[in-house]
Design a protein around this motif. Structure first.
Motif, PDB file in Angstrom:
ATOM      1  N   THR A  16      -5.325 -61.327  -8.955  1.00  0.00           N
ATOM      2  CA  THR A  16      -4.254 -60.268 -10.036  1.00  0.00           C
ATOM      3  C   THR A  16      -4.725 -59.104  -9.668  1.00  0.00           C
ATOM      4  OG1 THR A  16      -3.757 -62.749 -11.410  1.00  0.00           O
ATOM      5  CG2 THR A  16      -3.232 -60.339 -12.168  1.00  0.00           C
ATOM      6  N   ASP A  39       2.411 -67.101 -10.462  1.00  0.00           N
ATOM      7  CA  ASP A  39       0.782 -67.421 -11.397  1.00  0.00           C
ATOM      8  C   ASP A  39       1.739 -68.329 -12.433  1.00  0.00           C
ATOM      9  OD1 ASP A  39      -0.877 -68.415 -12.211  1.00  0.00           O
ATOM     10  OD2 ASP A  39      -2.000 -66.881 -11.546  1.00  0.00           O
ATOM     11  N   SER A  43      -0.708 -63.429 -15.467  1.00  0.00           N
ATOM     12  CA  SER A  43      -1.612 -62.395 -16.407  1.00  0.00           C
ATOM     13  C   SER A  43      -1.012 -61.590 -15.625  1.00  0.00           C
ATOM     14  CB  SER A  43      -2.812 -63.234 -14.892  1.00  0.00           C
ATOM     15  OG  SER A  43      -3.171 -64.316 -15.340  1.00  0.00           O
ATOM     16  N   ASP A 129       1.594 -61.867  -6.382  1.00  0.00           N
ATOM     17  CA  ASP A 129       0.962 -62.561  -6.697  1.00  0.00           C
ATOM     18  C   ASP A 129       0.407 -64.486  -7.039  1.00  0.00           C
ATOM     19  OD1 ASP A 129      -2.510 -62.474  -8.137  1.00  0.00           O
ATOM     20  OD2 ASP A 129      -1.443 -62.255 -10.347  1.00  0.00           O
TER      21      ASP A 129
END
Ligand SMILES: Nc1ncnc2c1ncn2[C@@H]1O[C@H](COP(=O)(O)OP(=O)(O)OP(=O)(O)O)[C@@H](O)[C@H]1O
Ligand SMILES: [Mg+2]
Length: 265
Positions: A16, A39, A43, A129
């Motif tokens: 990240t 994800d 995050s 990500d």
């Protein structure tokens, strides 16, 4: 549009952080950049001050239409960040339920590719990500990407995790009948520790062309930037860590400059 994925099945290796650092630097260079949070922990989404637990709309919405992506939907899900030129396609924690729901749905592995095809002229760079586990989200990212960045923490057992990731990549690429070039990026390098020095040397011995020869150093400014909710180069443009990512970005641009662009309709 250039699409890069940042992935490793190992958690906490700097995925990240790499997405935000590289995306931020590209935006500072005047590029139109989209970062996509694939994800369920969200995050990347939290970094920019959005709460993945309460977001009403997110990348999850793309997966709700039987493998098709309704025209206009991807653009509606994108939100601004506090960094000019950097947009976010956020995650919500509902993403965690996808694996169960998507079993057997045709086209489920190409949802992200199809969504990005709709945004083709809107962004110069997209960085995906990933969650640290192999599943439908990572399969989507690897299918959409033109280049893969694999952050590897310079510590004991780093190579083991990397081998697992490369094995997964090979398996997925075989099933997609495709090849995805990649760059291994050593992270959290601390030259005062034996573990860091030894593992970087070992990486250099084993992986040659696919390895970035340098490393992102340990730098507490990254955690500070995520707490402040800003891109690292905004917090401190000259810290070692940011300087390393600037160098890495140049390397990635050189490596990906001439690649053939795949576009899925
Ligand atoms: N170069 C670095 N130096 C010091 N700390 C770092 C560095 N890169 C990342 N970190 C910190 O390490 C932790 C993990 O980083 P990050 O969240 O980027 O990893 P990740 O691979 O995305 O993790 P996950 O697998 O959980 O998604 C964070 O607290 C981050 O601030
Ligand atoms: Mg992460």
């Amino acid at each position: 549009m250039r699409i890069w994925a940042v992935a490793n099945q190992k958690g906490g290796v700097g995925k990240t952080t790499s997405v935000v650092a590289l995306g931020g630097l590209l935006a500072e260079r005047g590029k139109r950049v989209l970062v996509v949070d694939l994800d369920p922990h969200g995050s990347l989404t939290s970094w920019f001050g959005y709460d993945p637990d309460t977001l009403a709309h997110s990348v999850f919405d793309l997966f709700q239409h039987q493998g098709k992506v309704p025209e206009g939907l991807p653009a509606q899900l994108i939100t601004d960040t506090n960094c000019s030129g950097l947009a976010l396609l956020p995650a919500s924690t509902a993403l965690a339920t996808l694996e169960r729901r998507m079993v057997g749905v045709e086209g489920m592995g190409l949802i992200v590719s199809r969504a990005l095809a709709q945004l083709w002229d809107d962004f110069d760079y997209v960085i995906l990500d990933n969650t640290p586990s192999l599943g439908v989200l990572m399969v989507n990212a690897l299918a959409a990407a033109q280049h893969l960045v694999i952050p590897v923490q310079t510590e004991f057992l780093a190579i083991k995790g990397l081998e697992r990731m490369l094995h997964t990549l090979e398996m997925i690429m075989r099933s997609q009948k495709n090849q995805l070039p990649y760059t291994i990026v050593p992270t959290m390098f601390d030259r005062r520790t034996q573990a860091s020095v030894k593992s970087l040397n070992q990486l250099r011995r084993i992986y040659q062309d696919d390895l970035w020869k340098f490393a992102v150093p340990v730098d507490t400014k990254f955690r500070d930037a995520s707490q402040a909710g800003v891109i690292p180069s905004k917090l401190d443009a000259q810290t070692h860590g940011v300087r390393a990512y600037r160098h890495l970005l140049d390397e990635l641009l050189a490596r990906t400059g001439s690649l053939k662009v795949r576009q899925h309709g």
